[in-house]
Write an enzyme that holds these catalytic residues in place. Structure first.
Site, mmCIF file in Angstrom:
data_model
loop_
_atom_site.group_PDB
_atom_site.id
_atom_site.type_symbol
_atom_site.label_atom_id
_atom_site.label_comp_id
_atom_site.label_asym_id
_atom_site.label_seq_id
_atom_site.Cartn_x
_atom_site.Cartn_y
_atom_site.Cartn_z
ATOM 1 N N ARG A 1 41.667 35.853 46.383
ATOM 2 C CA ARG A 1 41.163 37.206 46.055
ATOM 3 C C ARG A 1 41.816 38.249 46.947
ATOM 4 N NH1 ARG A 1 35.176 35.993 46.865
ATOM 5 N NH2 ARG A 1 34.870 38.234 46.791
ATOM 6 N N ARG B 1 27.927 32.933 46.356
ATOM 7 C CA ARG B 1 28.787 33.039 45.176
ATOM 8 C C ARG B 1 29.839 31.940 45.166
ATOM 9 N NH1 ARG B 1 30.495 39.339 44.902
ATOM 10 N NH2 ARG B 1 32.501 38.360 44.437
ATOM 11 N N LYS C 1 31.837 47.009 49.915
ATOM 12 C CA LYS C 1 31.707 47.967 48.803
ATOM 13 C C LYS C 1 30.305 47.907 48.187
ATOM 14 C CE LYS C 1 35.143 46.150 46.466
ATOM 15 N NZ LYS C 1 35.473 45.046 47.394
ATOM 16 N N ARG D 1 28.021 35.389 53.442
ATOM 17 C CA ARG D 1 27.275 36.268 52.514
ATOM 18 C C ARG D 1 26.266 35.491 51.671
ATOM 19 N NH1 ARG D 1 30.394 40.026 48.353
ATOM 20 N NH2 ARG D 1 31.400 38.084 47.773
ATOM 21 N N ARG E 1 40.837 48.482 39.440
ATOM 22 C CA ARG E 1 41.530 47.532 40.298
ATOM 23 C C ARG E 1 43.016 47.447 39.991
ATOM 24 N NH1 ARG E 1 36.687 44.279 41.693
ATOM 25 N NH2 ARG E 1 37.311 42.701 43.174
HETATM 26 P P1 AP5 Z 1 29.764 43.157 50.289
HETATM 27 O O1 AP5 Z 1 29.114 44.505 50.316
HETATM 28 O O2 AP5 Z 1 29.214 42.130 49.378
HETATM 29 O O3 AP5 Z 1 31.355 43.320 50.084
HETATM 30 P P2 AP5 Z 1 32.174 43.734 48.790
HETATM 31 O O4 AP5 Z 1 33.257 44.672 49.239
HETATM 32 O O5 AP5 Z 1 31.288 44.204 47.708
HETATM 33 O O6 AP5 Z 1 32.843 42.343 48.465
HETATM 34 P P3 AP5 Z 1 32.971 41.547 47.077
HETATM 35 O O7 AP5 Z 1 33.344 40.146 47.438
HETATM 36 O O8 AP5 Z 1 31.788 41.746 46.204
HETATM 37 O O9 AP5 Z 1 34.196 42.255 46.464
HETATM 38 P P4 AP5 Z 1 35.109 41.706 45.409
HETATM 39 O O10 AP5 Z 1 35.857 42.926 45.112
HETATM 40 O O11 AP5 Z 1 35.927 40.525 45.803
HETATM 41 O O12 AP5 Z 1 34.134 41.090 44.296
HETATM 42 P P5 AP5 Z 1 33.601 41.658 42.928
HETATM 43 O O13 AP5 Z 1 32.255 41.172 42.711
HETATM 44 O O14 AP5 Z 1 33.880 43.109 42.837
HETATM 45 O O15 AP5 Z 1 29.746 42.616 51.814
HETATM 46 C C1 AP5 Z 1 30.259 41.334 52.141
HETATM 47 C C2 AP5 Z 1 29.432 40.719 53.281
HETATM 48 O O16 AP5 Z 1 29.630 41.488 54.477
HETATM 49 C C3 AP5 Z 1 27.917 40.710 53.049
HETATM 50 O O17 AP5 Z 1 27.418 39.529 53.588
HETATM 51 C C4 AP5 Z 1 27.411 41.941 53.845
HETATM 52 O O18 AP5 Z 1 26.083 41.755 54.300
HETATM 53 C C5 AP5 Z 1 28.403 41.984 54.995
HETATM 54 N N1 AP5 Z 1 28.707 43.348 55.451
HETATM 55 C C6 AP5 Z 1 28.941 44.429 54.656
HETATM 56 N N2 AP5 Z 1 29.260 45.513 55.425
HETATM 57 C C7 AP5 Z 1 29.233 45.084 56.722
HETATM 58 C C8 AP5 Z 1 29.467 45.749 57.971
HETATM 59 N N3 AP5 Z 1 29.821 47.032 58.042
HETATM 60 N N4 AP5 Z 1 29.324 45.017 59.113
HETATM 61 C C9 AP5 Z 1 28.992 43.694 59.054
HETATM 62 N N5 AP5 Z 1 28.755 43.009 57.906
HETATM 63 C C10 AP5 Z 1 28.871 43.711 56.736
HETATM 64 O O19 AP5 Z 1 34.596 40.938 41.888
HETATM 65 C C11 AP5 Z 1 34.524 39.554 41.672
HETATM 66 C C12 AP5 Z 1 35.549 39.132 40.640
HETATM 67 O O20 AP5 Z 1 35.285 39.781 39.384
HETATM 68 C C13 AP5 Z 1 37.002 39.494 40.950
HETATM 69 O O21 AP5 Z 1 37.607 38.534 41.798
HETATM 70 C C14 AP5 Z 1 37.603 39.508 39.544
HETATM 71 O O22 AP5 Z 1 37.817 38.199 39.077
HETATM 72 C C15 AP5 Z 1 36.482 40.112 38.721
HETATM 73 N N6 AP5 Z 1 36.586 41.576 38.644
HETATM 74 C C16 AP5 Z 1 35.702 42.485 39.155
HETATM 75 N N7 AP5 Z 1 36.098 43.730 38.896
HETATM 76 C C17 AP5 Z 1 37.268 43.624 38.207
HETATM 77 C C18 AP5 Z 1 38.176 44.585 37.676
HETATM 78 N N8 AP5 Z 1 37.973 45.896 37.808
HETATM 79 N N9 AP5 Z 1 39.256 44.119 37.031
HETATM 80 C C19 AP5 Z 1 39.481 42.804 36.879
HETATM 81 N N10 AP5 Z 1 38.668 41.846 37.374
HETATM 82 C C20 AP5 Z 1 37.556 42.256 38.034
HETATM 83 MG MG MG Z 2 30.691 43.413 45.814
#
Ligand code: AP5
Ligand code: MG
Length: 217
Positions: free
Chosen positions: A174, A163, A15, A130, A90
């Site tokens: 997660r 992270r 994402k 990552r 979410r």
């Molecule tokens: P990346 O682009 O970083 O993936 P992502 O989908 O953004 O994954 P996240 O881990 O950031 O999502 P998340 O939803 O768990 O975390 P968030 O920060 O939102 O890509 C991942 C890896 O893959 C990278 O190394 C990249 O290079 C590689 N890659 C990407 N695309 C690829 C491809 N096509 N082919 C090969 N490799 C590829 O949330 C963190 C925490 O915050 C949550 O757990 C929660 O506690 C809190 N939080 C956030 N939002 C909310 C909400 N709305 N409500 C409540 N709590 C929340």
């Molecule tokens: Mg992300």
């Protein structure tokens, strides 16, 4: 009319990677709830401290504080033309709150909800390799998408780090939380005729091409 895109999909599916690319291509602001929490944590705010207690366990931060944070962010001037929302909503309660806040912003709505998917083994492999940049949240992968020089962000020269919530136990939690609380949003946006399914197992370039084609429609 402002354009709002909601990027749905499990942890590690890409994402954040895609939001940055399509933000550059479309000019729509990238708003990531996870990045906003991490920024608060870095600045040692009360919100950052509260969020950390949930994030380190892999649980969701409570809806009320998350909704208030996003409302404050998307009502700023730089989201006047719209935004790409990454990681929000979410839960169904967050999705309803988003619909209400957009409606208050002159009758805007979610125009498109791309749902990027990939099997769990791929998510785990992506998260365990990552590296994230401290300054602006740019993401790299040690084999799939390596930075030009180790530990340095290609875009802004800042330090790359792993992270805390990418530890294996937290990753598993997660993914469970995603399946239990967030995956239902696919049905939510399907019912509103805005869901578009995207195969996240493709290369980064091909996922971007699929997203951009969807956004042009
Ligand atoms: P990346 O682009 O970083 O993936 P992502 O989908 O953004 O994954 P996240 O881990 O950031 O999502 P998340 O939803 O768990 O975390 P968030 O920060 O939102 O890509 C991942 C890896 O893959 C990278 O190394 C990249 O290079 C590689 N890659 C990407 N695309 C690829 C491809 N096509 N082919 C090969 N490799 C590829 O949330 C963190 C925490 O915050 C949550 O757990 C929660 O506690 C809190 N939080 C956030 N939002 C909310 C909400 N709305 N409500 C409540 N709590 C929340
Ligand atoms: Mg992300």
């Amino acid at each position: 009319m402002a354009k709002f895109v909601v990027l749905l999909g499990p942890p590690g599916v890409g994402k954040g990677t895609q939001a940055k690319i399509i933000s550059d291509q479309t000019g729509l602001k990238h708003v990531s709830s996870g990045d906003l929490f991490r920024e608060n944590l870095k600045n040692k705010t009360a919100l950052g401290e509260l969020a950390q207690s949930y994030m380190t366990k892999g649980d969701l931060v409570p809806d009320d504080v998350t909704i208030a944070m996003i409302k404050e962010r998307i009502t700023r001037l730089d989201c006047e033309a719209g935004a790409i929302l990454d990681g929000f909503p979410r839960t169904p309660a967050q999705a309803d709150a988003l619909a209400n806040m957009l409606n208050e912003l002159g009758g805007a709505q979610v125009n498109c909800a791309p749902w990027i998917t990939a099997p769990e083994a791929i998510l785990i492999e992506r998260l365990s390799g990552r590296w994230t940049c401290r300054a602006n949240g740019h993401v790299f992968h040690e084999t799939n998408n390596p930075p030009k020089s180790k530990s340095v962000c290609d875009f802004d020269g800042s330090e790359l780090y792993q992270r805390d919530d990418d530890k294996s136990d937290t990753v598993v939690r997660r993914i469970q939380v995603y399946l239990g609380q967030t995956a239902v949003l696919a049905d939510y946006y399907r019912a509103r005729k805005t869901l578009v399914e995207i195969d996240g197992t493709q290369s980064i370039e091909n996922v971007s091409a699929a997203l951009l084609a969807t956004l042009k429609q």
